[in-house]
Design a protein around this motif. Structure first.
Motif, short mmCIF file in Angstrom:
data_model
loop_
_atom_site.label_atom_id
_atom_site.label_comp_id
_atom_site.label_asym_id
_atom_site.label_seq_id
_atom_site.Cartn_x
_atom_site.Cartn_y
_atom_site.Cartn_z
N ARG A 62 17.60 -1.81 -19.37
CA ARG A 62 16.63 -2.86 -19.90
C ARG A 62 16.58 -3.71 -18.25
O ARG A 62 15.20 -3.29 -17.97
CB ARG A 62 17.02 -3.49 -20.11
N LEU A 63 17.89 -4.20 -17.71
CA LEU A 63 17.19 -4.36 -16.57
C LEU A 63 17.19 -4.00 -15.52
O LEU A 63 16.06 -4.84 -14.15
CB LEU A 63 19.03 -5.27 -15.59
N ASP A 64 17.57 -2.17 -15.33
CA ASP A 64 16.70 -1.93 -14.53
C ASP A 64 14.98 -1.41 -14.30
O ASP A 64 14.37 -1.63 -13.46
CB ASP A 64 17.12 -0.60 -14.49
N CYS A 65 14.88 -1.48 -15.41
CA CYS A 65 13.40 -1.93 -16.15
C CYS A 65 12.85 -2.83 -16.05
O CYS A 65 11.95 -2.30 -15.27
CB CYS A 65 13.13 -1.58 -17.76
N LEU A 66 13.04 -4.15 -15.83
CA LEU A 66 13.16 -5.45 -15.70
C LEU A 66 12.48 -5.45 -14.49
O LEU A 66 11.65 -5.77 -13.55
CB LEU A 66 13.58 -6.40 -16.42
N ASP A 67 13.35 -5.43 -13.36
CA ASP A 67 13.92 -4.86 -12.31
C ASP A 67 12.73 -4.01 -11.54
O ASP A 67 11.59 -4.50 -10.17
CB ASP A 67 15.53 -4.78 -11.08
N TYR A 68 12.38 -3.16 -11.79
CA TYR A 68 11.49 -1.60 -11.43
C TYR A 68 10.01 -2.87 -11.73
O TYR A 68 9.42 -2.75 -10.35
CB TYR A 68 11.09 -1.34 -12.07
N LEU A 69 9.95 -3.44 -13.11
CA LEU A 69 8.62 -4.60 -13.32
C LEU A 69 8.38 -5.36 -11.65
O LEU A 69 7.02 -5.49 -11.27
CB LEU A 69 8.03 -5.07 -14.32
N LEU A 73 5.23 -6.10 -9.03
CA LEU A 73 4.60 -7.01 -9.01
C LEU A 73 4.59 -7.33 -7.71
O LEU A 73 3.41 -7.98 -7.32
CB LEU A 73 4.97 -8.15 -9.88
N ARG A 74 5.93 -7.41 -6.39
CA ARG A 74 6.22 -8.26 -5.68
C ARG A 74 5.05 -7.31 -4.43
O ARG A 74 4.82 -8.09 -3.44
CB ARG A 74 7.82 -8.32 -5.05
#
Length: 76
Positions: A62-69, A73-74
């Motif tokens: 889940r953290l990896d998915c958030l990091d990808y998003l 965005l950046r």
């Protein structure tokens, strides 16, 4: 392993539920051989460890998915 307050506290700190702690304690109180008791306790702890590790891997995914998003965005 003898059941005492230190063992109980360690099981609680490790996140064991009441069912696991009860099974662990009952093994100490049964009139079975030490090897049988140790094997059963090791099995209980191994199962709990596997559950914790599975939850850790799920959280990491889940953290990896958030990091990808966040990366997307950046860099948009």
């Amino acid at each position: 392993m003898e059941w005492n307050e230190r063992v109980k506290q360690n099981l609680q700190d490790a996140g064991c539920d009441e069912r696991t702690m009860k099974a662990f304690r009952e093994c100490c109180e049964q009139e079975t051989g030490k090897d049988t008791c140790n094997a059963r306790q090791a099995s209980l702890l191994t199962a709990h460890r596997k559950d914790l590790l599975d939850r850790l891997h799920q959280a990491q995914y889940r953290l990896d998915c958030l990091d990808y998003l966040l990366f997307q965005l950046r860099n948009a």
